[in-house]
Design an enzyme around this catalytic site. Sequence first.
Site: not given
Length: 1141
Positions: A473, A794, A798
């Site tokens: 990310d 997070d 996801d």
Amino acid sequence: MGDMANSSIEFHPKPQQQREVPHVGGFGCTLAELRSLMELRGAEALQKIQEAYGDVSGLCRRLKTSPTEGLADNTNDLEKRRQIYGQNFIPPKQPKTFLQLVWEALQDVTLIILEVAAIVSLGLSFYAPPGEESEACGNVSGGAEDEGEAEAGWIEGAAILLSVICVVLVTAFNDWSKEKQFRGLQSRIEQEQKFTVIRNGQLLQVPVAALVVGDIAQVKYGDLLPADGVLIQGNDLKIDESSLTGESDHVRKSADKDPMLLSGTHVMEGSGRMVVTAVGVNSQTGIIFTLLGAGGEEEEKKDKKGKQQDGAMDSSQTRAKKQDGAVAMEMQPLKSAEGGEMEEREKKKTNVPKKEKSVLQGKLTKLAVQIGKAGLVMSAITVIILVLYFVIETFVVDGRVWLAECTPVYVQYFVKFFIIGVTVLVVAVPEGLPLAVTISLAYSVKKMMKDNNLVRHLDACETMGNATAICSDKTGTLTTNRMTVVQSYLGDTHYKEIPAPSALTPKILDLLVHAISINSAYTTKILPPEKEGALPRQVGNKTECALLGFVLDLKRDFQPVREQIPEDKLYKVYTFNSVRKSMSTVICMPDGSFRLFSKGASEILLKKCTNILNSNGELRGFRPRDRDDMVKKIIEPMACDGLRTICIAYRDFPANQEPDWDNENDVVGDLTCIAVVGIEDPVRPEVPEAIRKCQRAGITVRMVTGDNINTARAIAAKCGIIHPGEDFLCLEGKEFNRRIRNEKGEIEQERLDKVWPKLRVLARSSPTDKHTLVKGIIDSTTGEQRQVVAVTGDGTNDGPALKKADVGFAMGIAGTDVAKEASDIILTDDNFTSIVKAVMWGRNVYDSISKFLQFQLTVNVVAVIVAFTGACITQDSPLKAVQMLWVNLIMDTFASLALATEPPTESLLLRKPYGRDKPLISRTMMKNILGHAVYQLTIIFTLLFVGELFFDIDSGRNAPLHSPPSEHYTIIFNTFVMMQLFNEINARKIHGERNVFDGIFSNPIFCTIVLGTFGIQIVIVQFGGKPFSCSPLSTEQWLWCLFVGVGELVWGQVIATIPTSQLKCLKEAGHGPGKDEMTDEELAEGEEEIDHAERELRRGQILWFRGLNRIQTQALWVCLPLGSFLAFHLSLFMPAPLMPP
């Protein structure tokens, strides 16, 4: 069992009688009432609430709580609620006791053989043959009478038993401490789980276990609900109830349609407040969990009932289908999805050893089976040769007759041969292997905690060492996740820094402050710093914090605006989600008209704007051409500086014509743009260096983000993910999908294989894109070997990608519960550098095991050959059973401790990943093993056949049964151990390095063990006497033994000089299981695993308490030495399909 689908209440032990009395403890609801209320759904639940309590406020009054202020934070009141309604805690399964673990350790096949041998030996030693017929039995006991045969005979058996006890206790203690460690880890995770409640009108974060019935809880996007409750007020709330019902569609919740919120479900969108009505074992998850808990104990009963039970289950389901009540409909899928399938899977899991994705486990099991088979063959041949030799010599050459009174004596001989055979097997089988793996993993996990890696699944630690790709990310991992507004476009002016409030028209400023303060979650705030001089604390969504910070920078305050328009006065809220990429809030103005505030990704929201405020705060038309101008002149330059651009807009609706609020596209359109702001999220200072290390270590880092492509590219360049002049791809989600899908819109692996090798940045990506990318890289067959992919995430969305990846990293600070639940490792500091540390530890585990193997196999080869040839030539093994067991202890337990606890060094990151197919034992290691074996065998055979001449002592060969220990054989034993000790230092290096002492003092455990072993060896030789078959040695003899031992280090240098490339004849060993060697069942299971990736994520494992409880069982499966080893030992005695053709 029949009613299970209809009512889970029937299954739960009835609450105690006193609790059934109405108004117990002064509350207006009993436990049973609340439990039956939570069984209902939708309209039926609403009807019940209206009939029984009037409305939700009535329910709150009965529970003595306030919908706005919450409970008073009164300890006595909270305690009383816990006594009446239970605690929010589900008791875990009892851990195994130390005695149970000892019993399990005793099941080891080789240990059983040894126990039998020792007991037979003990029994026979106490049997004294009658009279003086010993002459007739041959030279069986000559030379032993002076010692007293009975006195010495029992020692060997007793010593073997003692060493078996040692091994068992070490194994059991190891398992016990591991179990304890996981309980600790589990309770740590449980304590870290906090939830927001309102008490005394204040928002508090309390541990999940502290929730009580009557608490008012704040529910927001990404939460995993820890208790059952009824919704008081909600904004656009959508819940994923698949973990309970198996239905994957998100369920919309609202106070006037379906207010029932259940524990173990996920908030996928929106926010709201709920009153807690059931906790712990009384919540929906608790009820199921109780059933599953009971399932374990009832397992045996189930097996007995067998068929009839299945019949009952089927009939219950058909009955449930016939009933059309809401409960039946809701609870019935629960049974089929959760109960049936889960129980099947649980059963499967207990019967079949778990197929791990761990690369190392596969290679080790295979290698162990190969070694074990070789050992078994050698030991069998040893016993056969010894028996034949004895029989031929006694009955053929000497022509004796088998006399009845001689039977015990002969049997004693056969037992001695049997013990020698078993000893060969014990030395050949690397028992220490699982111990080394366990110690290495447990040690790494403990140390990784200090490096901010909380490992949830043990095998993830080692898999990480093989990682070839990391999909990371951007926000919070590569950047600091402390967002600030640094540029803005207000009233036709582009400000490169925060404008002075006086420079702005009051109308624009006022609109901006209201738009930001009202149109953001009220749980997002900026609080004063904890320490003087520190930065203000950002609580809640970081993008919203940046905007609120902007309001403060403009010398205005958001709190008075929020007090003027509290959350429950908001008319309608369209919360942020990954599809909308915007958030909008509608308020009712004093004159009855409506105003909508909206904020979101600039390129999306600007398309919906038809007006813009000019410098005087007046509306000016905003045409597509103006928009393209703005994109070129304002948004792209901001994005190229790595800023994230957010557009803030509003729209007024007249009082007389209220729009259809459910038609979101019409409502959020025709907007007026107030401002566009550029938010900076600075790159963490340590990230570029960490990414450089990854790239040097052969790991490709890819960035997957929801930001726009220019921002993403700018940040990727700052981090060092992309370098100018390289051949790489930066794609947006749409373009990525266009390239990988065919005309029908299906994903094609061949198309994906053309994209992913060069892809470095995937921007504006949806959660599905992330999952597609990860799955595509893992399934790809283009490279020489399959990629091992790590993913960081997070958000709730996801989850599927984290689950699919070989190693999933969740963020400990910013991560949602869903992400943590799906992950293997939690980064407690949300920092990318911690991932690099995880790679280092993973590679270190792999290297530690290889070092141990290199050492262990050298000892194995030498000890087996010595015992085998010695036994065949001299009818007696030069190394006695007890000595062999001591050597085994050095090799196994101590060496695994010494070599498995080597700390990692930066040099581990200088080489490429090993990959799945690289053998455990490389050519260099094979060269070392065979090279050292040649040296040791030469020395030992020289000592065995001409040692007595060299040292001028009596020969120990051909000694009769029970004769006293000879100096000759003691020297052989001592030299053997000395060579192992110095070879242990050689084994510290496995890549052909010359300096074997490099960093030796950074591992105190290693030094302690080597010196400790040396000390014990002196005691054994000088004072071990009969039990260890040792006779004390003189100083000169000791010095010779040491001299030969040190020779190992010199010989190591000689071996290092030989180039490995010249030794083509050397074979590698311990390859990963090849595709063709996998059984059909395993392959089928693998396919099923892929198909079920998403469903799996939703279903079993996410169940809140269950997931936590399962951490330790999974981890124990991974590393329980007995788990893998029992299977292995059994395979020693069965033809296993794992041998290569």
